[in-house]
Design an enzyme around this catalytic site. Structure first.
Site, short mmCIF file in Angstrom:
data_model
loop_
_atom_site.label_atom_id
_atom_site.label_comp_id
_atom_site.label_asym_id
_atom_site.label_seq_id
_atom_site.Cartn_x
_atom_site.Cartn_y
_atom_site.Cartn_z
N GLU A 141 74.60 33.29 33.87
CA GLU A 141 75.03 31.94 34.22
C GLU A 141 76.11 31.43 33.26
O GLU A 141 75.85 31.30 32.06
CB GLU A 141 73.86 30.97 34.19
CG GLU A 141 74.27 29.54 34.53
CD GLU A 141 73.16 28.52 34.27
OE1 GLU A 141 73.14 27.49 34.98
OE2 GLU A 141 72.34 28.75 33.36
N ASP A 176 75.48 27.73 39.14
CA ASP A 176 75.13 26.33 38.93
C ASP A 176 76.35 25.49 39.29
O ASP A 176 77.37 25.54 38.61
CB ASP A 176 74.71 26.10 37.48
CG ASP A 176 74.14 24.71 37.25
OD1 ASP A 176 74.71 23.74 37.77
OD2 ASP A 176 73.13 24.59 36.53
N GLN A 202 72.03 26.45 41.57
CA GLN A 202 71.46 25.24 40.96
C GLN A 202 72.40 24.06 41.18
O GLN A 202 73.59 24.25 41.40
CB GLN A 202 71.21 25.46 39.46
CG GLN A 202 70.09 26.45 39.17
CD GLN A 202 69.91 26.72 37.70
OE1 GLN A 202 70.88 26.83 36.95
NE2 GLN A 202 68.68 26.84 37.26
N GLU A 238 68.20 21.42 38.85
CA GLU A 238 68.24 21.36 37.39
C GLU A 238 68.98 20.11 36.96
O GLU A 238 70.08 20.16 36.41
CB GLU A 238 68.90 22.63 36.82
CG GLU A 238 68.64 22.77 35.32
CD GLU A 238 69.29 24.01 34.73
OE1 GLU A 238 68.69 24.60 33.83
OE2 GLU A 238 70.39 24.38 35.18
#
Length: 259
Positions: A141, A176, A202, A238
C-alpha cells in the site's frame, strides 16, 4: 454493489476492541479489517469475529515498534530476521480468522536508497512465498507523506513496479483511494490503470480522513466504477468518524447488510 468492511482501528472506537466486532455487525457490516490484532490472543480475535458472523477482510503484518514510531520493517536493512519472524506471528491470527489478505508495511526509509530497495524486494519475495503456502495475498500500500512522513512506499506507480517485478501472482496492490487522492489526484484514472493489480480497496474523505462523500474523492461515482470493473472484494472503511461512528453512517444506509 460494493461490500464494505469496517476498519476497527478507526471505527467503533467507542467500544473496547473485542466488542467492536459485534457493534460492526449490528450496524450492518458483513466484514471487518483493522491494523493490528497482536495485543489480543489469536483465539479471542477469532471468537469475536465468529460471534459477529463477520468475515475478516484484512490486517497488517507486525510493523516493528509501532508505539515507538516505526511504520513497518520490510525495507529496513538489518531487520530481515525480525521481519521473517513476524510472518510466523501473523500466521497464528490467519488460522483463527481465515483472512486471505495481509498488508506489509515498508518502514520509514528513503525510497531511493538502493539497499532499502533491495531489502524490500527480498521481503516481498520471502513473504509472498510463505503466504502462498496458505493461499494468502500479500498487499503493498502506498501511503501519503502528509500522514506518514518519510514512508518508503509513497507512490502508486512505484508500488505497481514492485508488484510486477516480484513475478508472484499473490502480490497485489492495496488501493486506498484516500492516499491516492492525496498523492496523485485523479483516483478514477489510477484505479482504471492499475486495476489488474488491485487486491483490496480502502476509502476515506480526503479532507480530514472522515466519512466518504462526494467532496473528494467522488465516492458515489467511484463505487459505480468499481462495479463496472467487476470488483467483488471488500471496500475497507479506513476513516475516522467525524462525530461518532453510528452518527456518521448515513452514507452507508443503502449498502448495509439487511437484518
Amino acid at each position: 454493489m460494493p461490500r464494505f468492511a469496517a476498519n476497527l482501528s478507526m471505527m467503533f472506537t467507542e467500544w473496547e476492541f473485542l466488542d467492536r466486532f459485534k457493534a460492526a455487525a449490528e450496524a450492518g457490516f458483513e466484514a471487518v479489517e483493522f491494523l493490528f490484532p497482536y495485543e489480543h490472543a489469536p483465539e479471542k480475535v477469532g471468537l469475536a469475529l465468529a460471534g459477529g458472523e463477520l468475515e475478516q477482510a484484512l490486517f497488517n503484518l507486525p510493523p516493528g515498534d509501532f508505539a515507538g514510531g516505526e511504520r513497518g520493517i520490510a525495507a529496513l536493512v538489518g531487520r530481515e530476521d525480525e521481519f521473517r519472524a513476524s510472518i510466523e506471528t501473523a500466521l497464528a491470527y490467519v488460522h483463527e480468522t481465515g483472512v486471505k489478505r495481509l498488508h506489509m508495511m515498508a518502514g520509514l526509509v528513503d525510497p531511493k536508497d538502493p539497499a532499502a530497495q533491495a531489502t524490500y524486494r527480498a521481503s516481498i519475495a520471502y513473504a509472498a512465498d510463505k503466504l502462498a503456502e496458505h493461499d494468502i495475498d500479500l498487499l503493498l500500500e502506498p501511503i501519503n507523506g502528509r500522514d506518514m512522513p518519510g514512508y518508503f512506499l509513497n507512490d502508486f506507480d512505484a508500488a505497481a513496479a514492485y508488484i510486477r517485478e516480484s513475478g508472484r501472482p499473490n502480490v497485489k496492490l492495496q488501493f486506498d483511494m484516500y492516499h491516492c487522492e492525496l498523492i496523485h489526484g485523479d483516483v478514477s484514472g489510477k484505479l482504471k490503470a492499475l486495476y489488474p493489480l488491485v487486491g483490496h480497496v480502502q476509502i476515506a474523505r480526503a479532507n480530514g480522513r472522515h466519512e466518504p462523500d462526494a467532496s473528494g474523492p467522488d465516492y458515489p461515482r467511484l463505487f459505480a466504477e468499481l462495479d463496472g470493473l467487476g470488483y467483488d472484494g471488500f471496500v475497507g472503511c479506513e476513516y475516522r468518524p467525524e462525530a461518532g461512528t453510528l452518527e456518521g453512517l448515513g452514507w452507508f444506509s443503502e449498502w448495509r447488510k439487511p437484518e
